[in-house]
Write a protein that holds these residues in place. Structure first.
Motif, PDB file in Angstrom:
ATOM      1  N   GLN A  26      -0.074  -2.120  17.752  1.00  0.00           N
ATOM      2  CA  GLN A  26      -1.487  -2.131  18.129  1.00  0.00           C
ATOM      3  C   GLN A  26      -1.903  -3.362  18.934  1.00  0.00           C
ATOM      4  O   GLN A  26      -2.956  -3.351  19.571  1.00  0.00           O
ATOM      5  N   HIS A 127       4.775  -0.796  10.113  1.00  0.00           N
ATOM      6  CA  HIS A 127       3.421  -0.263  10.329  1.00  0.00           C
ATOM      7  C   HIS A 127       3.511   0.855  11.381  1.00  0.00           C
ATOM      8  O   HIS A 127       3.046   0.709  12.511  1.00  0.00           O
ATOM      9  N   TRP A 128       4.201   1.932  11.025  1.00  0.00           N
ATOM     10  CA  TRP A 128       4.193   3.201  11.735  1.00  0.00           C
ATOM     11  C   TRP A 128       5.051   3.269  12.999  1.00  0.00           C
ATOM     12  O   TRP A 128       5.122   4.331  13.628  1.00  0.00           O
ATOM     13  N   ASN A 172       3.179   0.261   5.537  1.00  0.00           N
ATOM     14  CA  ASN A 172       1.736   0.454   5.655  1.00  0.00           C
ATOM     15  C   ASN A 172       1.337   1.894   5.359  1.00  0.00           C
ATOM     16  O   ASN A 172       1.765   2.814   6.046  1.00  0.00           O
ATOM     17  N   GLN A 180       0.563  10.242  11.105  1.00  0.00           N
ATOM     18  CA  GLN A 180       0.255   8.998  11.807  1.00  0.00           C
ATOM     19  C   GLN A 180       1.546   8.304  12.236  1.00  0.00           C
ATOM     20  O   GLN A 180       1.603   7.661  13.272  1.00  0.00           O
ATOM     21  N   SER A 239      -3.497   3.250   1.502  1.00  0.00           N
ATOM     22  CA  SER A 239      -4.749   3.655   2.124  1.00  0.00           C
ATOM     23  C   SER A 239      -5.540   4.439   1.096  1.00  0.00           C
ATOM     24  O   SER A 239      -5.079   5.459   0.587  1.00  0.00           O
ATOM     25  N   ASN A 241      -9.637   5.779  -0.094  1.00  0.00           N
ATOM     26  CA  ASN A 241     -11.079   5.797  -0.020  1.00  0.00           C
ATOM     27  C   ASN A 241     -11.609   6.043  -1.426  1.00  0.00           C
ATOM     28  O   ASN A 241     -10.933   6.630  -2.265  1.00  0.00           O
ATOM     29  N   ASP A 310      -6.008  -0.851   1.196  1.00  0.00           N
ATOM     30  CA  ASP A 310      -6.758  -0.765   2.443  1.00  0.00           C
ATOM     31  C   ASP A 310      -7.946   0.143   2.142  1.00  0.00           C
ATOM     32  O   ASP A 310      -7.807   1.359   2.065  1.00  0.00           O
ATOM     33  N   TYR A 312     -11.547   1.189   3.289  1.00  0.00           N
ATOM     34  CA  TYR A 312     -12.561   1.127   4.338  1.00  0.00           C
ATOM     35  C   TYR A 312     -13.892   1.752   3.945  1.00  0.00           C
ATOM     36  O   TYR A 312     -14.941   1.315   4.378  1.00  0.00           O
ATOM     37  N   TRP A 361     -14.412   9.312  10.053  1.00  0.00           N
ATOM     38  CA  TRP A 361     -14.206   9.102   8.620  1.00  0.00           C
ATOM     39  C   TRP A 361     -14.865   7.827   8.103  1.00  0.00           C
ATOM     40  O   TRP A 361     -14.893   7.586   6.906  1.00  0.00           O
ATOM     41  N   GLU A 391      -6.905  -4.374   3.954  1.00  0.00           N
ATOM     42  CA  GLU A 391      -7.589  -4.019   5.204  1.00  0.00           C
ATOM     43  C   GLU A 391      -8.984  -3.558   4.849  1.00  0.00           C
ATOM     44  O   GLU A 391      -9.167  -2.807   3.889  1.00  0.00           O
ATOM     45  N   GLU A 449      -6.080   1.746  18.887  1.00  0.00           N
ATOM     46  CA  GLU A 449      -6.436   2.523  17.702  1.00  0.00           C
ATOM     47  C   GLU A 449      -5.748   3.903  17.746  1.00  0.00           C
ATOM     48  O   GLU A 449      -6.400   4.939  17.773  1.00  0.00           O
ATOM     49  N   PHE A 458     -11.956  -2.232  16.851  1.00  0.00           N
ATOM     50  CA  PHE A 458     -12.118  -2.701  15.479  1.00  0.00           C
ATOM     51  C   PHE A 458     -12.163  -4.228  15.390  1.00  0.00           C
ATOM     52  O   PHE A 458     -12.199  -4.789  14.306  1.00  0.00           O
TER      53      PHE A 458
END
Ligand code: PNW
Length: 498
Positions: A26, A127-128, A172, A180, A239, A241, A310, A312, A361, A391, A449, A458
Motif C-alpha cells: 500500500q 499483509h496480503w 494481517n 482480499q 479484523s 467489527n 483491527d 474500525y 462499511w 488498526e 486502498e 486513509f
C-alpha cells in the motif's frame, strides 16, 4: 460531540504502545525494484477493471525510496511506534528459494533508520502480498504447502530482526481470506488452478485459506516460543467489527452471535480451551470446514501472546425470516452468516458519519470500540491477557475529489473519529478495567486502498501522488495532541486517584 472533558488528567498505563501503521504493497511502490518478485496484487492491479480507478501500487507513495524521510518525520513528531509490513516477495521473489540480498540490505536499513530516530518497529510479516509464484505452483493459500513456505520466510525475517522488533504480527486479518489476499474467487480475472481442489468453490476456498493461515501463524509462533525463544511477542491481526443486536429477541441475539462466530470467532482458536473452531461453524459448514488434528489444536492454543484487533466500526444485526432455511443451504445468498447487518440506529447506540462512499462499511462509532474491547476480553475470550487496537481509522467523504487542498487538510471528520475512538479506548482502560496495551492509527499517510486504488484516502498525512510530497492533515495533530493530553506513564490505579 464525542469529546469527553471528564477524561482530562487521565493518563495511559506504562508500556502503552501507540503509533501509526500501513503495509508494504500500500505504500512502498518500487514494484519491480531491486529483485522483488511479483505478488498477487502486482498481477491483479494490472488486469483491466480490477481496481476502481485503474491505478496500481507500482509507484504509489514510493516509501521504498523515501523511507528515511518518512521515518525521520515520525521521529520529529514524537510518534513512538510505526507498524509497517515487510514484503515476502522482496525477500523471496519466488516465495521460497534463495533470499534476495537487496531486500535484506533494504530492510536492514529500514530497521537501522527506525532505531536512529527512536521509532519502534512493530512488524507485520504478511499483509496480503502473496508471492505470485506460489499461486501458480500450488494455489497458495488453498494448499497446505503454504504453511511451510510461510514458516521459512517468517523464520528468516524474525531471526534477523528480533533484537529490535518487540511486536511481531504474523498475518494481517485472516478474516479476509481469501478475496482480499488474492482476489480469488471474486474476480473472473483470476487464473484457475487445475491442480487445486478448492478451485471450484468460493466458500471452500475461503475456509481452506483461513485454515492454512491459522496453521501457518501457529507454526511460526510455536517455533518463536519454544525453539527460537524470541525476545518479543507474537500474534496475528484480527479484523473485527462490533455487533449490537437490533432488538433483544432471541432471534436477533442469535444473529449477533453468528456474526461474531463467523468473523473473529472463526480465528478464536488461540484463546479457546479446545484450540478449535466454534461449534456453530462446524454445524453450519459441515464438510466445507477443514478439521484440525489434536496436535494442530494444541499448537494453535496459546499461539498468540496478546489479542490484536483491527477494529474500525460497528453494526446492528438482526435475524431475517429466512435465517433457518439459509443455515441449512450453503447456496443461499448471505450464507453462512444468514443474518442481516446494517447501520441503522434504533435506540441511541451512536453511529456517527459514514466514511467515503467507496468504503461503505465504515461508519464512525466511537462507543462501539469501548463495547468491543469489553466484549472480547470479558465475554468472548476471558483468557486474553491484554488487547491492542492494531488498526483504526477513517476515510473522509470524497477526500480524493477535493480540489481545494485546504479542505483536504482540514479533515475534521477523521479528526473527530480519532478523538472519539481514543477517548473510548481510555474509558475502557480506566472505567472498565480492560487491559488495553496499544493503539495504532491507520494510516501513516494516504496509501493504496486495494480495490479502491488511490480514490480512497486513509492517511493522517496527505500524499500528492505526482510530487510525492507528504503534508500533515488536521487529524494528525488531533491524534498527536490526544497523546500529549493523555501521556503514557503510571499505572491505571494510580491515575484513578487524579
Ligand atoms: C484493513 N471491513 O482491512 C486492512 O488491513 C488495510 O490494509 C486497509 O487499508 C484498511 O483496513 C482500510 O480498509 C479491512 O469490511 C477491510 O470491516 C475491510 C474491513 C475492515 C478492515
Amino acid at each position: 460531540p464525542s469529546y469527553d472533558a471528564s477524561l482530562s488528567g487521565l493518563v495511559l498505563p506504562a508500556g502503552f504502545g501507540w503509533g501509526v501503521a500501513s503495509s508494504a504493497y500500500q505504500i512502498e511502490g518500487a514494484a519491480r525494484a531491486e529483485g522483488k518478485g511479483p505478488s498477487v496484487w502486482d498481477f491483479l492491479t494490472h488486469q483491466t477493471g480490477y481496481v476502481a480507478d485503474g491505478t496500481t501500487g507500482d509507484n504509489v507513495a514510493e516509501h521504498y525510496w523515501l523511507y528515511k524521510e518518512d521515518i525521520a518525520r515520525l521521529g520529529a513528531l514524537g510518534v513512538p511506534s510505526f507498524s509497517p509490513s515487510f514484503s515476502w516477495p522482496r525477500f523471496f521473489p519466488f516465495g521460497k528459494g534463495p533470499v534476495n540480498e537487496e531486500a535484506v540490505a533494504h530492510y536492514d536499513d529500514v530497521i537501522a533508520t527506525m532505531r536512529e530516530y527512536g521509532v519502534q518497529p512493530d512488524v507485520t510479516l504478511f499483509h496480503w502480498d502473496t508471492p505470485l509464484a506460489l499461486v501458480y505452483e500450488y494455489g497458495a493459500w488453498n494448499s497446505p504447502q503454504i504453511v511451510d513456505d510461510f514458516f521459512e520466510y517468517a523464520k528468516f525475517v524474525i531471526s534477523r530482526y528480533d533484537e529490535h522488533v518487540h511486536t511481531w504480527f504474523t498475518i494481517n486479518e485472516p478474516q479476509y481470506c481469501n478475496w482480499q489476499w488474492s482476489g480469488y474467487p471474486v474476480s473472473e480475472l483470476w487464473p484457475s488452478f487445475e491442480d487445486v481442489p478448492a478451485a471450484g468453490s468460493g466458500l471452500e476456498s475461503r475456509f481452506l485459506c483461513g485454515h492454512y493461515s491459522l496453521l501457518a501463524h501457529a507454526k511460526v509462533a510455536k517455533w518463536y516460543h519454544e525453539e527460537f525463544k524470541g525476545q518479543g511477542r507474537i500474534s496475528f491481526k484480527n479484523s473485527g467489527n462490533y455487533y449490537e443486536s437490533y432488538t433483544n429477541s432471541t432471534a436477533d441475539l442469535e444473529a449477533r452471535q453468528r456474526w461474531f462466530d463467523f468473523t473473529i470467532g472463526w480465528f478464536g482458536g488461540p484463546w479457546r480451551e479446545d484450540g478449535d473452531y466454534p461449534q456453530s461453524l462446524k454445524d453450519t459448514l459441515g464438510d466445507l470446514l477443514p478439521t484440525f488434528t489434536e496436535e494442530e489444536k494444541e499448537m494453535i492454543k496459546g499461539s498468540c501472546d496478546f489479542y490484536a484487533l483491527d477494529g474500525y466500526t460497528s453494526y446492528y444485526v438482526w435475524a431475517s425470516d429466512t435465517s433457518e432455511e439459509c443455515i441449512a443451504d450453503p447456496t443461499t445468498p448471505g450464507f453462512p452468516e444468514c443474518a442481516n447487518s446494517g447501520q441503522t440506529n434504533p435506540d441511541g447506540f451512536p453511529l456517527g458519519p459514514s466514511g467515503d462512499p467507496g468504503v461503505s462499511w465504515l461508519t464512525s462509532a466511537p462507543s462501539g470500540i469501548r463495547r468491543f474491547l469489553n466484549y472480547i476480553t470479558k465475554e468472548l475470550h476471558p483468557s486474553v491477557p491484554d488487547i491492542q487496537v492494531t488498526e483504526f481509522g477513517f476515510a473522509e467523504p470524497f477526500e480524493s475529489q477535493k480540489t481545494d487542498i485546504n479542505s483536504v487538510l482540514w479533515d475534521l471528520r477523521r479528526a473527530e473519529y480519532y478523538q472519539g475512538y481514543l477517548d473510548n479506548i481510555l474509558m475502557a482502560i480506566h472505567y472498565d478495567n480492560v487491559n488495553v496495551t496499544g493503539a495504532l492509527g491507520w494510516a501513516i499517510f494516504d496509501n493504496f486502498e486495494w480495490g479502491s486504488g488511490v480514490s480512497v484516502r486513509f492517511g493522517m498525512q496527505y500524499v500528492d501522488y505526482d510530487s510525492l510530497e507528504r503534508t500533515p492533515k488536521a487529524s494528525l495533530f488531533q491524534f498527536l495532541n490526544w497523546f500529549k493530553e493523555h501521556p503514557v506513564g503510571g499505572s491505571t490505579n494510580a491515575t484513578m486517584v487524579i
